[in-house]
Write a protein that holds these residues in place. Structure first.
Motif, PDB file in Angstrom:
ATOM      1  N   GLY A  60       0.804  -1.281   0.053  1.00 15.48           N
ATOM      2  CA  GLY A  60       0.075  -0.115   0.063  1.00 15.48           C
ATOM      3  C   GLY A  60       0.757   1.295   0.039  1.00 15.48           C
ATOM      4  N   GLU A  61       0.278   2.368  -0.843  1.00 13.23           N
ATOM      5  CA  GLU A  61       1.099   3.656  -0.940  1.00 13.23           C
ATOM      6  C   GLU A  61       0.876   4.318   0.702  1.00 13.23           C
ATOM      7  N   LEU A  62      -0.336   4.248   1.402  1.00 19.22           N
ATOM      8  CA  LEU A  62      -0.366   4.465   2.633  1.00 19.22           C
ATOM      9  C   LEU A  62      -0.661   3.271   3.627  1.00 19.22           C
ATOM     10  N   ILE A  63      -0.446   3.246   4.701  1.00 16.46           N
ATOM     11  CA  ILE A  63      -0.751   2.313   5.438  1.00 16.46           C
ATOM     12  C   ILE A  63      -0.967   2.663   7.113  1.00 16.46           C
ATOM     13  N   PHE A  64      -2.183   2.375   7.620  1.00 18.75           N
ATOM     14  CA  PHE A  64      -2.566   2.867   8.784  1.00 18.75           C
ATOM     15  C   PHE A  64      -2.832   1.596   9.680  1.00 18.75           C
ATOM     16  N   ILE A  65      -2.254   1.935  11.026  1.00 22.13           N
ATOM     17  CA  ILE A  65      -2.280   0.553  11.976  1.00 22.13           C
ATOM     18  C   ILE A  65      -3.340   1.148  13.270  1.00 22.13           C
ATOM     19  N   ASN A  66      -4.076   0.119  13.370  1.00 17.21           N
ATOM     20  CA  ASN A  66      -5.273   0.544  14.475  1.00 17.21           C
ATOM     21  C   ASN A  66      -5.487  -0.867  15.104  1.00 17.21           C
ATOM     22  N   THR A  67      -4.402  -1.594  15.557  1.00 18.86           N
ATOM     23  CA  THR A  67      -4.609  -2.828  16.168  1.00 18.86           C
ATOM     24  C   THR A  67      -4.889  -2.941  17.656  1.00 18.86           C
ATOM     25  N   GLY A  68      -4.582  -1.953  18.548  1.00 22.67           N
ATOM     26  CA  GLY A  68      -5.529  -1.967  19.847  1.00 22.67           C
ATOM     27  C   GLY A  68      -4.459  -2.429  20.796  1.00 22.67           C
ATOM     28  N   LEU A  69      -4.998  -2.729  22.165  1.00 28.41           N
ATOM     29  CA  LEU A  69      -4.088  -3.517  23.081  1.00 28.41           C
ATOM     30  C   LEU A  69      -4.788  -4.806  23.532  1.00 28.41           C
ATOM     31  N   SER A  92     -10.503  -9.363  30.730  1.00 35.96           N
ATOM     32  CA  SER A  92     -11.776  -8.618  30.420  1.00 35.96           C
ATOM     33  C   SER A  92     -12.440  -9.254  29.230  1.00 35.96           C
ATOM     34  N   THR A  93     -11.915  -9.871  28.563  1.00 31.05           N
ATOM     35  CA  THR A  93     -12.581 -10.481  27.375  1.00 31.05           C
ATOM     36  C   THR A  93     -13.181 -11.890  27.900  1.00 31.05           C
ATOM     37  N   SER A  94     -12.570 -12.864  28.403  1.00 31.99           N
ATOM     38  CA  SER A  94     -13.332 -14.170  28.648  1.00 31.99           C
ATOM     39  C   SER A  94     -14.015 -14.099  29.632  1.00 31.99           C
ATOM     40  N   ILE A  95     -14.149 -13.044  30.545  1.00 33.35           N
ATOM     41  CA  ILE A  95     -14.980 -12.901  31.510  1.00 33.35           C
ATOM     42  C   ILE A  95     -16.556 -12.601  31.280  1.00 33.35           C
ATOM     43  N   LEU A  96     -16.580 -11.933  29.855  1.00 33.39           N
ATOM     44  CA  LEU A  96     -17.724 -11.797  29.445  1.00 33.39           C
ATOM     45  C   LEU A  96     -18.581 -12.882  28.795  1.00 33.39           C
ATOM     46  N   SER A 106     -13.296 -18.602  43.923  1.00 30.31           N
ATOM     47  CA  SER A 106     -13.553 -19.205  42.477  1.00 30.31           C
ATOM     48  C   SER A 106     -13.062 -19.082  41.677  1.00 30.31           C
ATOM     49  N   HIS A 107     -12.814 -17.654  41.189  1.00 32.40           N
ATOM     50  CA  HIS A 107     -12.608 -17.143  39.963  1.00 32.40           C
ATOM     51  C   HIS A 107     -11.579 -16.072  40.044  1.00 32.40           C
ATOM     52  N   ILE A 108     -10.840 -15.903  39.203  1.00 30.36           N
ATOM     53  CA  ILE A 108      -9.591 -14.777  39.122  1.00 30.36           C
ATOM     54  C   ILE A 108      -9.656 -13.874  37.962  1.00 30.36           C
ATOM     55  N   LEU A 109      -9.904 -12.506  38.162  1.00 36.53           N
ATOM     56  CA  LEU A 109      -9.947 -11.699  36.942  1.00 36.53           C
ATOM     57  C   LEU A 109      -8.551 -10.866  37.006  1.00 36.53           C
ATOM     58  N   ILE A 110      -7.652 -11.036  35.706  1.00 37.03           N
ATOM     59  CA  ILE A 110      -6.581 -10.275  35.791  1.00 37.03           C
ATOM     60  C   ILE A 110      -6.917  -9.008  35.042  1.00 37.03           C
ATOM     61  N   ALA A 111      -6.800  -7.891  36.074  1.00 35.55           N
ATOM     62  CA  ALA A 111      -6.876  -6.650  35.205  1.00 35.55           C
ATOM     63  C   ALA A 111      -5.774  -5.593  35.797  1.00 35.55           C
ATOM     64  N   THR A 112      -4.663  -5.884  35.171  1.00 36.64           N
ATOM     65  CA  THR A 112      -3.327  -5.238  35.731  1.00 36.64           C
ATOM     66  C   THR A 112      -2.766  -4.618  34.772  1.00 36.64           C
ATOM     67  N   GLY A 113      -3.555  -4.276  33.597  1.00 46.37           N
ATOM     68  CA  GLY A 113      -3.031  -3.344  32.776  1.00 46.37           C
ATOM     69  C   GLY A 113      -3.270  -4.095  31.116  1.00 46.37           C
ATOM     70  N   ARG A 114      -2.808  -3.211  30.090  1.00 39.21           N
ATOM     71  CA  ARG A 114      -2.968  -3.594  28.814  1.00 39.21           C
ATOM     72  C   ARG A 114      -1.802  -3.227  28.265  1.00 39.21           C
ATOM     73  N   LYS A 115      -1.391  -4.081  26.895  1.00 41.05           N
ATOM     74  CA  LYS A 115      -0.207  -3.962  26.432  1.00 41.05           C
ATOM     75  C   LYS A 115      -0.304  -3.639  24.975  1.00 41.05           C
ATOM     76  N   PRO A 116       0.334  -2.993  24.078  1.00 40.65           N
ATOM     77  CA  PRO A 116       0.105  -3.008  22.599  1.00 40.65           C
ATOM     78  C   PRO A 116       0.202  -3.994  21.956  1.00 40.65           C
ATOM     79  N   ASN A 117      -0.647  -4.287  20.853  1.00 42.48           N
ATOM     80  CA  ASN A 117      -0.477  -5.201  19.929  1.00 42.48           C
ATOM     81  C   ASN A 117       0.517  -4.950  18.788  1.00 42.48           C
ATOM     82  N   THR A 118       1.711  -4.689  19.250  1.00 40.35           N
ATOM     83  CA  THR A 118       2.744  -4.365  18.232  1.00 40.35           C
ATOM     84  C   THR A 118       3.819  -5.748  18.059  1.00 40.35           C
TER      85      THR A 118
END
Length: 460
Positions: A136-145, A163-167, A263-275
């Motif tokens: 591509g002549e132009l490329i845009f990255i929007n891959t989140g965390l 935060s994904t699997s608990i839903l 009974s359950h553990i939720l990991i909510a210690t931060g998010r990292k870039p999907n790079t």
């Protein structure tokens, strides 16, 4: 190899509208998506969580209505219906986006995992098998965390939640341990407490929400404590083990260590870039020391013609910021204007109940910068609308420049706090001084009217 005028990687809240606008402007455009149309917000972020939070709020209102003269007995939580409603909302929103993609001329959507294999070349491992190479002549990255999983002994031997699997869990947790007291931890903690879970939130610092002022954090702590949510500060988990049907967590507070069952553990210690999977070094795209993509004020990376939008570039990770990134890039690339992210307002709202709406500087920010300020605060038990509705939890706060009278920032911890703080944001945008709001005429009785009282209070 297929060549495009523009390639967008990720269909989040920047990538989706940008890909369509690029195509509508006449550019042959490819949109690459690894999972689902809409990114985190639509699929496992804002939309599904706020749908479930609405159900939790209904349960809380039912249980606390007797003081209003309405008794709701035999309250039942139908978790299957709650999840089905959430899923239908996600399905509807995702379907709407997919329909929009299909109806956009010059736009091709490719589902797969992308990485750079050249400066402007991308190899895609297709979800349905095989691979494809595009340029591509132009490329845009929007891959989140994505969630950060802490390196705690035994964590890989237990079935932890994110935060994904608990839903998608099928049953309400009996006792939920949440690692982290940020937005994700507090929103899920209050939600599941209202569904009937016993909830414990663990925080290694001396208080929750270190990025907010201490009085706001203290007020939130008080509200959560009133709902029997346990918050362990100055504490950390040092190990996990599986104990039959339970999870044993070894928790250290100061120099003492104890083990507790959950009974359950939720990991909510931060998010990292999907790079990490993009091979950005091949394209000459610079990362910072935390893995975020470095951009200039126009959101262009160190590689000419490659842009980064949304959470992947660091800073505030909010949907509305990502969408504004789209507006900035579209203005520059398509409309040939001079648009920048420099100096823009960055409001946000945490959807605990009551909501925390925020804009601008905190009091601590202003004092750290040595600014001469007045700070106005009011508790909601002095707000007529709060008293009338029987919900006086929380407070309002505004930071004002003493000399000019302009509002520098505000926090509204209240019912509809996100809506009320928007009025203060508009005042900041328009340079409206605090006294104009103090003396303004607002409809009675509304939450907005409490801005009169806020700025009539004695500043400190």
């Amino acid at each position: 190899m297929k060549h495009y005028d523009a390639v967008v990687i990720g269909s989040g809240q920047a990538g989706t509208p940008l890909s369509r606008k690029l195509a509508q402007s006449g550019k042959k455009t490819a949109l690459i998506e690894r999972r689902f149309a809409g990114g985190t917000c639509v699929n496992d972020g804002c939309s599904p969580t706020k749908a479930m939070i609405a159900s939790a709020k209904a349960a809380w209102v039912a249980r606390n209505s007797s003081k209003l003269g309405v008794s709701a007995s035999d309250i039942k939580i139908d978790f299957e219906t709650i999840r089905d409603r959430k899923d239908e909302i996600v399905k509807s929103m995702r379907g709407s986006l997919e329909k929009g993609f299909a109806g956009t001329e010059n736009l091709e959507v490719i589902y797969g995992d992308a990485h750079f294999s050249g400066e402007k070349e991308i190899t895609i491992s297709l979800n349905d098998g095989g691979s494809e190479v595009v340029s591509g002549e132009l490329i845009f990255i929007n891959t989140g965390l994505s969630p950060v999983i802490p390196d705690i002994p035994g964590i890989q031997e237990i079935h932890y939640l994110t935060s994904t699997s608990i839903l998608d869990i099928e049953d309400i947790p009996e006792h939920l341990l949440i690692l982290g007291s940020g937005y994700i931890g507090l929103e899920f903690g209050q939600m599941f407490s209202r569904f009937g879970s016993k909830v414990t939130i663990i925080e290694p610092s001396e208080r929750i929400m270190k990025h907010e002022d201490e009085d706001i954090a203290a007020e939130i702590t008080k509200i959560l404590a009133e709902e029997n949510i346990e918050i362990l500060i100055n504490s950390k988990v040092t190990a996990f083990t599986r104990n039959e049907e339970k999870i044993l967590a070894k928790i250290k507070k100061h120099d003492q260590e104890h083990s507790f069952e959950y009974s359950h553990i939720l990991i909510a210690t931060g998010r990292k870039p999907n790079t990490d999977r993009l091979s950005l070094d091949v394209a000459g795209v610079e990362l910072d020391d935390k893995g975020f993509i470095v951009v200039n004020d126009s959101l262009e990376t160190s590689a000419k013609g490659i842009y980064a939008l949304g959470d992947i570039k660091g800073g505030m990770a909010f949907t509305h910021i990502s969408y504004d990134d789209y507006r900035v890039v579209a203005a520059n690339v398509i409309d040939k204007k001079q648009s920048t992210i420099k100096g823009r307002q960055q409001p946000y709202c945490m959807f605990i109940d009551p909501q925390l709406g925020r804009i601008g500087m905190t009091e601590q920010d202003a004092r750290d910068e040595g600014l001469d300020i007045d700070v106005y605060t009011i508790k909601n038990d002095s707000v007529a609308r709060s008293i009338e509705t029987g919900n006086t939890r929380g407070m309002m706060k505004a930071v004002v420049d003493k000399k000019s009278g302009k509002i520098l920032g505000a926090a509204v911890l209240a019912e509809q706090g996100g809506e009320v703080v928007t009025i203060l944001e508009l005042a900041i945008m328009g340079g409206i001084t605090f006294d104009k709001l103090r003396d303004g005429i607002f409809a009675h009785p509304t939450y907005a009217e409490s801005l009169n009282n806020l700025f009539m209070s004695k500043p400190h």
